[in-house]
Design a protein around this motif. Structure first.
Motif, PDB file in Angstrom:
ATOM      1  N   LYS B 370     -17.438  -1.306  -5.075  1.00 20.70           N
ATOM      2  CA  LYS B 370     -17.676  -2.776  -4.960  1.00 20.70           C
ATOM      3  C   LYS B 370     -16.163  -3.530  -5.198  1.00 20.70           C
ATOM      4  N   MET B 371     -15.511  -3.193  -6.199  1.00 21.86           N
ATOM      5  CA  MET B 371     -14.268  -3.999  -6.692  1.00 21.86           C
ATOM      6  C   MET B 371     -13.307  -3.645  -5.434  1.00 21.86           C
ATOM      7  N   SER B 374     -13.887  -5.989  -2.744  1.00 19.15           N
ATOM      8  CA  SER B 374     -13.541  -7.502  -3.189  1.00 19.15           C
ATOM      9  C   SER B 374     -12.223  -7.627  -3.034  1.00 19.15           C
ATOM     10  N   VAL B 375     -11.495  -6.754  -3.746  1.00 21.31           N
ATOM     11  CA  VAL B 375     -10.031  -6.747  -3.977  1.00 21.31           C
ATOM     12  C   VAL B 375      -9.415  -6.839  -2.290  1.00 21.31           C
ATOM     13  N   GLN B 377     -10.920  -7.654   0.293  1.00 22.16           N
ATOM     14  CA  GLN B 377     -11.381  -9.168   0.945  1.00 22.16           C
ATOM     15  C   GLN B 377     -10.259 -10.157   0.410  1.00 22.16           C
ATOM     16  N   LEU B 378     -10.128 -10.164  -0.920  1.00 18.65           N
ATOM     17  CA  LEU B 378      -9.156 -11.330  -1.471  1.00 18.65           C
ATOM     18  C   LEU B 378      -7.946 -11.030  -0.792  1.00 18.65           C
ATOM     19  N   GLN B 380      -7.022  -9.862   2.063  1.00 23.92           N
ATOM     20  CA  GLN B 380      -6.927 -10.194   3.612  1.00 23.92           C
ATOM     21  C   GLN B 380      -6.807 -11.730   3.535  1.00 23.92           C
ATOM     22  N   VAL B 381      -7.692 -12.705   3.022  1.00 18.09           N
ATOM     23  CA  VAL B 381      -8.029 -14.086   2.664  1.00 18.09           C
ATOM     24  C   VAL B 381      -6.627 -14.509   2.190  1.00 18.09           C
ATOM     25  N   ASP B 384      -3.841 -14.009   4.914  1.00 18.01           N
ATOM     26  CA  ASP B 384      -3.840 -14.955   5.764  1.00 18.01           C
ATOM     27  C   ASP B 384      -3.420 -16.263   5.496  1.00 18.01           C
ATOM     28  N   LEU B 385      -3.962 -16.576   4.255  1.00 23.99           N
ATOM     29  CA  LEU B 385      -3.706 -18.073   3.652  1.00 23.99           C
ATOM     30  C   LEU B 385      -1.891 -18.318   3.728  1.00 23.99           C
TER      31      LEU B 385
END
Lengths: 557, 557
Positions: B370-371, B374-375, B377-378, B380-381, B384-385
């Motif tokens: 799970k971590m 989410s790591v 996901q963060l 990638q975001v 991108d940011l």
């Protein structure tokens, strides 16, 4: 043509503009040509509205009693309902039918009024003007001609020989400027209005409205009439000098706009907010229209000439339905419009060199072009930015928020060894960025949209100035042509002098308009920039507060 | 094979890695196979470097004197230069040649060292260890075998009959865990290192490094050697316990990383920042590598086992070139690596139920997955940011700035009637938004990049844990298999007991690693989030200050 029809299949109306019809029922059809498969008519229960054309069979002409011809004519040519000369009762019924077509076209009430061109000695009904602070006798439709001094603006006989323009659609011709310059506008027997230009510190300017006022446009409310068949938005319009609200729909603004357009062809008139085909009752649209109508109204109210127009006073003050109709018709029969309005101008005695004015106009023209470009640029950037606020900015921050939240959530899956405080701080950070995303999406309503509305207004004004400069250049050309002809002995000196004098009148008008524009522009842009920056500041400060509060959660760890 | 070649056409070198060659000159060619059209060799003036293969004609084998075979071997297989057993002088020359290939491949010095597998009774040179605070006799390579109590970790005779895995590439096998569990790792005569696991408040944990320290990595500096032929970045590495800086290149970090990888196969080791093919000397890259090396170093220094590794001490303390070579070879000849490292472990007496540990491992496994999600996901975001900050955000605000500026400029074209203060306020607003755009572009360096570096480190750690859990599951399976066989009388109870004991040792290691990971994670993420939020706050506060100052200009109007 009004027809009878028999219903072939029953139809159950599910909205306010359609009517239900029963099999074998007989209907009145107002127009035999269906529009997009729908017909307008009246059922046997007297309900008027739309029904599917293919559900009925036309069987012939109706009985001759009702409805009135008005219904027919307005249904056939919905843009010109005022062509209908029926008593007040019929007029009412005519207007009601008009409403169907408004909805049919899905427009918010368009009304362009045909000018019948009949001069008439008519006066404004007392009922409408009773609250008016404008009691100067000079601005009353029923005052007799003030014959002192200004008759030279017009000539009483047609004898000009300077050629007319071939392009009858140019604004030079349409505005009446050509006719006026050439002396083709005869002095009228009765002129009751005068508009004065005086010499100010920075050149010619309109004499201020002695009773300046502002208007608020508030509380847009969805209203219905005819048992819910007709839905519209009503705005509460409150002029500052009376404090008494009147309730107006978009169609009333549109009517006023068309009056102003017709009368003041040489004055810079901001465009009315555009008609909207769909989504007229959506919240965002209503807010936008309210903002835009407010800006439009501000401009009209601030203008020394426009703000004193009788039709505008009628719009602002009249609360009685019957008086409204009367005043509306009076305004529509006003003869001092277009070229004739130019007869009402009083200019300073001062003599201006045409060459000087031309130079001023050229400088202003270059400025207008440049400003038009940069307003367009800012407008595009702001539109784009507003889209991004609602779209990518919002989404990006929300995605960041959701990713943080997800990390915080992952930590809770290792519960024995995680710090609950840290986990909830991280999840809270996620929520913070989701909120910041929402704030980004909401922000344009507070800053960019206001800026865009103002820029739109200015785009219209600048476009008008391009036309006005074009008209002025046309006038200069005519004068030069007459001077050349006069020097060649082909035109009487008197006529050349008359043209020069009229041209100078127009110069004063353009200069007064430039002056008014400049005054408004400075105030308007200062206010626009300040509002934008204040709202931006408040936005970024809110972001700071959000982040500060979030950071505090980590300090406690 | 070392060859001679004759130059057909002259070639003038224009960079540091190539050499100039004259027509008819005779060259030594180190490898007859050109790489991308280039050959590596030495010209008649003794300069070594690259030249175009098509400019020369190979004419045969060289005289037998020099260069040494070392050059040949390292040139042919640049990944294994340590296979070269020459005196120090030759080793130097060998390393220098290696540098060509580093540049040739455009890598920042990759060095993977082959383990020769020869146990040796060798000691660390005093010169290297002289500043060391680690004077515990337990951690010295030359200490004799501590024979108390822990010999049961290994078995002295091969007799297991539990089957080996077929997949020899699984980390279960590669790490040596299988060999260890099955008792295939013989107890060595000399074991001088011991690593202790104790029972803490939250379960098994590594005994802390009694002399904890941190490291700074600073001042990345471009340096050259061999008259500018070789360029590299040197970092100043300062351990907190000595305060004496050492200067290290990426290749030294890479060497250390490979030592750690080889020795500590069951310990979670963060990945070294990736090699970079191009742009190694660009500022952004150097900053990024410095940040990433710092994070990597933090993790190694904080780890109770890794931080006490002799090779790491050597890396941190050695300042003498010759001592460096000696210590390097000592470390490379370390025999307590992989499966043998497991012989050095001292675990608590406490008996754990295998089932309990399995349950813990399963929970942790679910958490890791799970971590990891989410790591990712963060990450990638955030990537991108960061791109958007540098790209669209920056551009959007700069476009807004430029549009404001343009409006301000347009106003100056109507000079007589404009307010110079307003015009300059609007132009200033333009500049403000251009600055805000630049701030957006610069911001990722202060927040998102740091976050991304840390997330990358954690992605590596989580991937390692997946491997370690896989190894542990493999160990559980072997124990169960042995217990089944024992219950069927096919395996001696003694062997089953030995496997269980060794499996429990591994359990303790995984648990101690989980414990260390959790401690670091809490601290690490708290710090990451705090830094991010602080930098974000400081960013938005700067925006607020910019806007406040700009707004002030309008208040003066």
């Amino acid at each position: 043509m009004l027809l009878r029809a028999r219903v072939l299949y029953p139809f159950q109306s599910e909205n306010a503009t359609a009517i239900s019809i029963e099999k074998d029922e007989e209907l009145l059809v107002f127009d035999e040509h269906p529009v997009q498969g729908w017909m307008l008519g009246e059922n046997s229960r007297g309900e008027r509205g739309l029904f599917p054309a293919s559900y009925v069979e036309v069987i012939g002409a109706p009985l001759e009693s009702e409805p009135t011809e008005c219904v027919l004519r307005s249904a056939a040519s919905p843009d010109f309902p005022s062509a209908c000369h029926t008593p007040a009762q019929d007029q009412q019924s005519c207007d009601d039918t008009q409403d169907y077509w408004d909805d049919w076209d899905d427009w918010d009430d368009s009304l362009s009024v045909e000018q019948d061109g009949q001069p008439g000695n008519i006066s404004w009904a007392n009922g409408c003007g009773s609250q008016s602070p404008y009691n100067s006798p000079a601005v009353s439709y029923c005052a007799k001609l003030d014959s002192e001094g200004h008759s030279s603006l017009s000539v009483s006989h047609k004898s000009s020989t300077v050629a007319k323009n071939l392009n009858r659609f140019s604004s030079f011709v349409r505005s009446g400027v050509e006719a006026f310059i050439l002396g083709d506008v005869p002095m009228m027997a009765k002129i009751a209005e005068f508009y004065t230009i005086e010499t100010g510190r920075r050149g010619p300017q309109w004499k201020e409205n002695p009773h300046p006022f502002t208007c608020t446009i508030e509380d847009p409310t969805k209203q219905t009439k005819f048992k819910g068949i007709k839905t519209f938005i009503s705005y509460r319009v409150t002029p500052s000098h009376t404090g008494h609200p009147v309730y107006r729909r978009y169609k009333h603004f549109d009517w006023l706009y068309n009056r102003l357009l017709q009368k003041f062809t040489i004055i810079c008139l901001p465009h009315l907010p555009e008609k909207q085909a769909t989504g007229r009752f959506e919240e965002d649209f209503i807010e936008k229209r309210q903002r835009q109508l407010t800006l439009w109204m501000d401009h009209i109210s601030s203008h020394p000439v426009l703000s004193q127009y009788e039709g505008f006073k009628h719009f602002l003050l009249c609360t009685d339905h019957r008086q409204w109709k009367l005043g509306k018709r009076l305004a529509e029969r006003d003869t001092l419009v277009g070229a004739h309005f130019m007869l009402t101008l009083r200019i300073p005695d001062e003599l201006q060199e045409l060459r000087d004015v031309e130079e001023q106009v050229d400088t202003f023209k270059a400025y207008v072009r440049k400003m038009d470009d940069s307003v367009m640029q800012l407008s595009q950037v702001a539109t784009d930015l507003a889209h991004k606020h609602v779209g990518t900015f919002c989404k990006d921050f929300q995605r960041l928020g959701s990713a943080f939240w997800s990390v915080g959530h992952a930590f809770t899956m290792d519960p024995l060894h995680g710090s609950a405080t840290l986990n909830s701080a991280i999840a809270h950070t996620g929520r913070t960025y989701e909120i910041i995303g929402e704030m980004f999406a909401e922000q344009p309503k507070r800053d960019l949209f206001l800026m865009l509305d103002k820029l739109l207004l200015y785009q219209g004004l600048l476009a008008n100035f391009k036309d006005m400069i074009h008209q002025q250049k046309g006038a200069f050309a005519k004068v030069k042509e007459s001077q050349r002809m006069s020097s060649e002995g082909r035109l009487e000196q008197e006529k050349t002098d008359g043209m020069l004098k009229r041209c100078l009148t127009l110069c004063f008008v353009l200069q007064a308009e430039m002056d008014h524009f400049r005054k408004r522009r400075a105030e308007s842009f200062r206010e626009m920039m300040q509002t934008y920056l204040r709202e931006q500041l408040s936005f970024y400060r809110s972001v700071v507060v959000q982040l500060e509060n979030t950071l505090l959660m980590y300090d406690r760890l």
